[in-house]
Design an enzyme around this catalytic site. Sequence first.
Site, PDB file in Angstrom:
ATOM      1  N   THR A 165     -35.573  18.355 -80.157  1.00  0.00           N
ATOM      2  CA  THR A 165     -34.175  18.693 -79.888  1.00  0.00           C
ATOM      3  C   THR A 165     -33.636  17.918 -78.695  1.00  0.00           C
ATOM      4  OG1 THR A 165     -34.920  20.572 -78.530  1.00  0.00           O
ATOM      5  CG2 THR A 165     -34.419  21.013 -80.841  1.00  0.00           C
ATOM      6  N   ARG A 185     -29.476  27.007 -91.365  1.00  0.00           N
ATOM      7  CA  ARG A 185     -30.361  28.128 -91.021  1.00  0.00           C
ATOM      8  C   ARG A 185     -29.554  29.352 -90.612  1.00  0.00           C
ATOM      9  NH1 ARG A 185     -34.408  27.042 -86.248  1.00  0.00           N
ATOM     10  NH2 ARG A 185     -35.354  25.672 -87.813  1.00  0.00           N
ATOM     11  N   ASP A 242     -43.805  19.309 -84.037  1.00  0.00           N
ATOM     12  CA  ASP A 242     -42.498  19.820 -83.618  1.00  0.00           C
ATOM     13  C   ASP A 242     -42.427  19.849 -82.091  1.00  0.00           C
ATOM     14  OD1 ASP A 242     -39.972  20.800 -83.840  1.00  0.00           O
ATOM     15  OD2 ASP A 242     -40.563  22.844 -84.370  1.00  0.00           O
ATOM     16  N   LYS A 290     -35.264  19.564 -89.624  1.00  0.00           N
ATOM     17  CA  LYS A 290     -36.292  18.584 -89.263  1.00  0.00           C
ATOM     18  C   LYS A 290     -37.631  18.932 -89.915  1.00  0.00           C
ATOM     19  CE  LYS A 290     -35.301  19.220 -84.885  1.00  0.00           C
ATOM     20  NZ  LYS A 290     -33.977  19.873 -84.947  1.00  0.00           N
ATOM     21  N   THR A 291     -38.028  20.190 -89.847  1.00  0.00           N
ATOM     22  CA  THR A 291     -39.285  20.608 -90.483  1.00  0.00           C
ATOM     23  C   THR A 291     -39.196  20.470 -92.002  1.00  0.00           C
ATOM     24  OG1 THR A 291     -39.634  22.181 -88.680  1.00  0.00           O
ATOM     25  CG2 THR A 291     -40.957  22.485 -90.664  1.00  0.00           C
TER      26      THR A 291
END
Length: 364
Positions: free
Chosen positions: A180, A239, A131, A86-87
Amino acid sequence: MSESPKRRKPPQKSRPPKESAPDAEVLAPPTTEEREDRWNLRPRTFAECIGQNDVVDALKIAIEAANQRKETIDHVLLYGPPGLGKTTFARIIARELGVQFHGTSGPTLERGGDLVGILTSLEEKDVLFIDEIHRLPKAVEEILYSAMEDFTVDVIFGQGAHARVYRSKLQRFTLVGATTRAGLISPPLRQRFGIVRELRFYSEPELMRAVEHSAGILEIAIGEASSKEIAKRSRGTIRIANRLLRRVRDFAQVRSDGTITPAVADAALRLEGVDEIGLTALDRRLLDVVVNQHLGGPVGIEALAATLQEEVQTLEDMVEPFLLHSGLLARTSKGRMATEVAYQHLGVERVERSSRKAGQRPLL
């Protein structure tokens, strides 16, 4: 008195110029930013992205259309489990638009003045990334309503009867929100986003490509079988795949000859507590509690958190998404239940609740 003649300095022999290294003038020492960029595994353009094709296509179309009209794109909301990019997508949006990226998070914006200060400092078409936007305080969230829709913000001067409201005009900007837990975002805020996209877990072939791409950046030699060993234990998240790749590299360097083989990768990941399908110790403990202590369920999340001595939010955000995605756990209205796949993975034979009760002695 006659002046003494001035002494002349003996002529100095000219020294030949020092021979410079052949690459000294051509190759300047790398800057700190260049060294950091070299090890940055995040994709910086849509062309470098792996997977999430529907999200990439939708954002590319929106950005290209906005650039043709010389406008900002609609506000974007990205939701999904942690670690799916997302970032990264927010940074790519800013880079593709050729504007500045400003990042913050919901919990850090405790007061309305914090958000007003950020909004008034934005330039034309800048990207503001928030975020965990579902954790914005209500007072701060309400400031976003007029900022997103009308690009204005109300600033209050004074108190009580002497209070005055000044409406400040903002530069047109794009808000990219990430969360999330999309269900916790209030409807007024969610409806102000023009582009809403879900990020999903990556497939094993996509994770293999990501591992091989990251290995090339980190200058790690890795074969297809070894990258597959890491990919299938990465919980569908790039990640985590990058983190496991670094741990396998360290293990191969210290415990082996530096070559990453499937056997070396398996040994390194087992040392990290990651089994053959990517479950961690906490995942296996949760399944063990559901299967053995609660006869496969249903069991409430609060009871699981109390037994495991973990926070409810930790289980809901970090453990449950992958267990549900893998078909190891089922969520029902009565609670969580272990599936047949969970019994097979744990090597436990299913015992029906009725047969277990029949074998119990009466208490009285």
